[in-house]
Design a protein around this motif. Structure first.
Motif, mmCIF file in Angstrom:
data_model
loop_
_atom_site.group_PDB
_atom_site.id
_atom_site.type_symbol
_atom_site.label_atom_id
_atom_site.label_comp_id
_atom_site.label_asym_id
_atom_site.label_seq_id
_atom_site.Cartn_x
_atom_site.Cartn_y
_atom_site.Cartn_z
ATOM 1 N N SER A 339 55.835 76.050 -48.709
ATOM 2 C CA SER A 339 55.221 77.293 -49.182
ATOM 3 C C SER A 339 54.259 77.034 -50.335
ATOM 4 O O SER A 339 53.232 77.703 -50.463
ATOM 5 N N ALA A 340 54.565 76.043 -51.176
ATOM 6 C CA ALA A 340 53.668 75.704 -52.279
ATOM 7 C C ALA A 340 52.443 74.959 -51.782
ATOM 8 O O ALA A 340 51.307 75.247 -52.168
ATOM 9 N N ILE A 341 52.654 73.970 -50.884
ATOM 10 C CA ILE A 341 51.541 73.160 -50.371
ATOM 11 C C ILE A 341 50.589 74.003 -49.538
ATOM 12 O O ILE A 341 49.367 73.821 -49.569
ATOM 13 N N SER A 342 51.114 74.973 -48.773
ATOM 14 C CA SER A 342 50.264 75.797 -47.922
ATOM 15 C C SER A 342 49.316 76.664 -48.732
ATOM 16 O O SER A 342 48.226 77.006 -48.271
ATOM 17 N N LEU A 343 49.725 77.033 -49.952
ATOM 18 C CA LEU A 343 48.885 77.880 -50.799
ATOM 19 C C LEU A 343 47.961 77.075 -51.704
ATOM 20 O O LEU A 343 46.826 77.462 -51.948
ATOM 21 N N TYR A 344 48.445 75.931 -52.221
ATOM 22 C CA TYR A 344 47.686 75.214 -53.244
ATOM 23 C C TYR A 344 47.406 73.753 -52.893
ATOM 24 O O TYR A 344 46.902 73.010 -53.735
ATOM 25 N N GLY A 345 47.742 73.307 -51.696
ATOM 26 C CA GLY A 345 47.410 71.963 -51.262
ATOM 27 C C GLY A 345 48.399 70.919 -51.748
ATOM 28 O O GLY A 345 49.450 71.231 -52.331
ATOM 29 N N GLU A 346 48.039 69.639 -51.505
ATOM 30 C CA GLU A 346 48.920 68.528 -51.839
ATOM 31 C C GLU A 346 49.197 68.431 -53.337
ATOM 32 O O GLU A 346 50.183 67.834 -53.751
ATOM 33 N N GLU A 347 48.314 68.987 -54.134
ATOM 34 C CA GLU A 347 48.514 68.961 -55.588
ATOM 35 C C GLU A 347 49.825 69.648 -55.983
ATOM 36 O O GLU A 347 50.390 69.378 -57.039
ATOM 37 N N ALA A 348 50.280 70.554 -55.122
ATOM 38 C CA ALA A 348 51.486 71.336 -55.410
ATOM 39 C C ALA A 348 52.716 70.752 -54.731
ATOM 40 O O ALA A 348 53.678 71.479 -54.470
ATOM 41 N N LYS A 349 52.727 69.444 -54.448
ATOM 42 C CA LYS A 349 53.865 68.847 -53.742
ATOM 43 C C LYS A 349 55.159 68.950 -54.537
ATOM 44 O O LYS A 349 56.249 68.925 -53.975
ATOM 45 N N ASP A 350 55.059 69.030 -55.879
ATOM 46 C CA ASP A 350 56.260 69.168 -56.707
ATOM 47 C C ASP A 350 56.559 70.626 -57.065
ATOM 48 O O ASP A 350 57.411 70.888 -57.902
ATOM 49 N N GLY A 351 55.823 71.545 -56.455
ATOM 50 C CA GLY A 351 56.112 72.953 -56.676
ATOM 51 C C GLY A 351 55.023 73.664 -57.460
ATOM 52 O O GLY A 351 54.122 73.050 -58.036
#
Length: 460
Positions: A339-351
């Protein structure tokens, strides 16, 4: 690990400032004892000052907007985000590995010196311990021990050489030598640390040369002794030895006149530079309200890893989040995994931590007779998400906010069981008087306005 690397970098910066001041203002003077003190202070400053911080207080006005202080969360954290092995850990590991190897090398060198001393017979004279050896080795001193080969020098040269080494021993120059080597081991990545060590060792020889001539009164004989032993000899590291590769510099400094004016004013020029460094890199900002109450954000259990932070729709840093008064927070949402990656990309892999604050819009003047409205902010979701429902409403019906979907009132079960994030165009959260003014007393616990994407068939 980040704190360690930051400390080491600041230490290297302070040491560099001392070295540049020494090269620019002091190196050509003959106040060698003053130089020794200056260089030692530089090492102490680089070790102590990075851990000292100035505090700058920032006064923030108190919030006079009466709102419900209960924070409405649109998602709860199901588990802690896992920590990741970041760039700070990699850099820290490399630094520690190299520093450990260099420190081990120093220990081996010290062991070699102790082995030479312990395996040789010595005799005492006037507080010094002399060791005669048959090895082809340059005379050297290590604290109170003086090692030399009597067969390698004439009697006259040997007297001057031993006097030189006695000055090293009496002034504990071996301690300076060990500290200089430790600095290069701990700050190995800084080129100035190696030059700093070289300057310290050269200055110790200048001190011994100058005082040897002053005591013996034989400058010419001393210079000839330097030339006689200018051929290369082997000598243990971590020691003060008579032979040095810069014989020419030593002779030039020996014949240079001492300055008529002291160099204290030159030494003092380092202090404003250090102060400027501290004010640039060692200032902590402490935010307080006008009632001198420290501002602190308490977001519950500490989130591990390196999540990104979104404040009112804009990416920000955790340091900014920590300065927010909890009273100003309208909502906080934590996304993770897909849900985090789908909205903000790989940068959000840790949430992703999404925070919306209460905003009091004072920029526009209201016409007389109209009601004052407060802009409370909203979070807009534009990317598709394949995750399950992210909304969680208080299970207590009496405390649940009013849910409005496309202008129609829905109960909380619809949000929890049927509404999918991929169908949402935008979400707007109202609280307090703003919610009551728009929907009446039934919205006393707040209201959530949800607009669904128009290309989807509304779910009844």
């Amino acid at each position: 690990m980040e704190a360690l690397i930051t400390y080491i970098l600041k230490s290297a910066g302070i040491l560099s400032i001392f070295y540049l001041v020494y090269i620019a203002l002091l190196k050509r003077d003959t106040s060698f004892t003053t130089h020794r003190r200056f260089l030692i202070v530089g090492i102490l400053a680089s070790a102590i000052l990075p851990s000292i911080y100035f505090t700058r207080k920032v006064i923030a006005g108190a919030n006079n907007f009466p709102v419900n202080e209960n924070i409405l969360s649109t998602q709860k954290v199901s588990k802690e985000l896992t920590a990741w092995f970041g760039i700070w850990e990699v850099l820290g590991s490399i630094y520690l590995l190299v520093a450990a190897c260099l420190c081990a090398k120093i220990i081996v060198q010290l062991y070699g010196v102790f082995k030479v001393i312990s395996n040789s017979n010595h005799y005492k004279s006037k507080g010094f311990k002399f060791i005669e050896t048959e090895a082809t080795i340059s005379p050297f001193s290590f604290f109170k021990y003086i090692v030399y080969n009597p067969a390698s020098h004439s009697k006259k040269d040997l007297e001057i050489i031993l006097l030189h080494e006695k000055i090293h021993a009496s002034q504990l120059h071996s301690l300076d030598t060990i500290v200089a080597n430790l600095i290069t081991a701990l700050l190995w990545f800084n080129p100035f640390s190696w030059l700093y060590k070289k300057s310290m060792l050269q200055n110790l020889e200048y001190i011994a040369d100058k005082e040897t001539v002053a005591v013996s009164g034989e400058k010419k004989s001393y210079q000839l002794a330097l030339l006689h032993i200018s051929n290369t000899h082997l000598q243990p590291a971590i020691t003060n030895h008579f032979y040095q590769s810069f014989i020419k510099k030593r002779i030039l400094m020996l014949n240079k006149k001492s300055p008529q004016q002291p160099t204290v004013w030159k030494v003092g020029l380092v202090f404003p530079l250090i102060l400027a460094f501290m004010l640039t890199f060692n200032v902590k900002i402490e935010a307080k309200t006008d009632k001198e109450v420290p501002v602190e954000v308490k977001t519950g259990k500490e989130i591990q890893g390196d999540p990104i932070y979104i404040l009112n729709g804009e990416k920000t840093k955790k340091g900014i989040i920590d300065l927010i008064d909890p009273k100003f927070i309208l909502s906080m949402k934590v996304l993770k995994d897909e849900s985090a990656i789908s909205l903000y990309g790989e940068e959000a892999k840790d949430g992703v931590v999404i925070i919306t604050t209460k905003v009091l819009n004072k920029s526009k003047e209201k016409a007389p007779g109209t009601k004052k409205k407060h802009s409370l902010g909203f979070q807009r979701f534009e990317k598709k998400s394949n995750s399950t429902n992210n909304f969680q409403i208080n299970k207590n019906e009496k405390l649940s906010p009013l849910v409005i979907i496309d202008g129609k009132t829905k109960d909380k079960r619809f949000m929890e069981d049927e509404l999918q994030p991929k169908d949402i165009e935008n979400v707007k959260v109202l609280k307090g008087k703003a919610a009551i003014a728009k929907y009446g007393k039934k919205a006393k616990n707040g209201a959530i306005e949800i607009t669904k994407k128009k290309d989807k068939t509304p779910t009844e």
